[in-house]
Design a protein around this motif. Sequence first.
Motif, PDB file in Angstrom:
ATOM      1  N   ARG A  84       0.906  -1.352   0.065  1.00 29.71           N
ATOM      2  CA  ARG A  84       0.402  -0.198  -0.580  1.00 29.71           C
ATOM      3  C   ARG A  84       1.051   0.684   0.357  1.00 29.71           C
ATOM      4  NH1 ARG A  84      -5.056   0.350   3.688  1.00 29.71           N
ATOM      5  NH2 ARG A  84      -6.330  -0.130   1.593  1.00 29.71           N
ATOM      6  N   LEU A  85       0.348   2.298  -0.672  1.00 31.36           N
ATOM      7  CA  LEU A  85       1.051   3.923  -0.621  1.00 31.36           C
ATOM      8  C   LEU A  85       0.879   4.315   0.363  1.00 31.36           C
ATOM      9  CD1 LEU A  85       0.538   4.993  -4.458  1.00 31.36           C
ATOM     10  CD2 LEU A  85       2.576   3.956  -3.461  1.00 31.36           C
ATOM     11  N   ARG A  86       1.629   4.938   0.730  1.00 30.49           N
ATOM     12  CA  ARG A  86       1.722   6.113   2.052  1.00 30.49           C
ATOM     13  C   ARG A  86       0.182   7.256   1.687  1.00 30.49           C
ATOM     14  NH1 ARG A  86       6.893   8.888   3.491  1.00 30.49           N
ATOM     15  NH2 ARG A  86       8.078   8.489   1.816  1.00 30.49           N
ATOM     16  N   PRO A  87      -0.362   7.485   2.966  1.00 31.36           N
ATOM     17  CA  PRO A  87      -1.815   8.180   2.440  1.00 31.36           C
ATOM     18  C   PRO A  87      -1.655   9.535   1.782  1.00 31.36           C
ATOM     19  CG  PRO A  87      -1.565   7.047   4.577  1.00 31.36           C
ATOM     20  CD  PRO A  87      -0.643   7.113   3.721  1.00 31.36           C
TER      21      PRO A  87
ATOM     22  N   GLU B 224       8.914  13.388  -5.256  1.00 30.76           N
ATOM     23  CA  GLU B 224       9.068  14.616  -4.842  1.00 30.76           C
ATOM     24  C   GLU B 224       8.541  14.159  -3.267  1.00 30.76           C
ATOM     25  OE1 GLU B 224      10.392  18.092  -4.680  1.00 30.76           O
ATOM     26  OE2 GLU B 224      10.162  17.381  -6.799  1.00 30.76           O
ATOM     27  N   GLN B 225       8.247  13.616  -3.106  1.00 28.64           N
ATOM     28  CA  GLN B 225       6.747  13.595  -1.486  1.00 28.64           C
ATOM     29  C   GLN B 225       7.897  12.594  -0.740  1.00 28.64           C
ATOM     30  OE1 GLN B 225       2.604  13.009  -1.316  1.00 28.64           O
ATOM     31  NE2 GLN B 225       2.568  14.459  -3.350  1.00 28.64           N
ATOM     32  N   THR B 226       9.004  11.306  -1.456  1.00 24.37           N
ATOM     33  CA  THR B 226       8.962  10.425  -0.810  1.00 24.37           C
ATOM     34  C   THR B 226      10.435  10.374  -0.578  1.00 24.37           C
ATOM     35  OG1 THR B 226       9.379   9.282  -2.605  1.00 24.37           O
ATOM     36  CG2 THR B 226       7.506   8.334  -1.131  1.00 24.37           C
TER      37      THR B 226
END
Length: 82
Positions: A59-62, A74-76
Amino acid sequence: MRTTLTLDDDVAAKLKAETRRSGRSFKETVNETLRRGFSIRPRAPQRSPFKVVARDLGRLRPGLSLNNVADVIEQTEGSRHR
């Protein structure tokens, strides 16, 4: 075809010795030696095609979506990933 070829000393000596032994010209000896070499050259082994095996990454992070990979990176990894 006329060309200039630089031979290693050991190769030149073997070609000259073969020229003397066979009674052929240096040109004939070089051409015949190259032809024999090309005819016994091993073929490259057959490789099986490259296959990509898909795997579940969980699952991806929320808040993350795979619709825009650049945003995920960019977010990770942050803004310094470039």
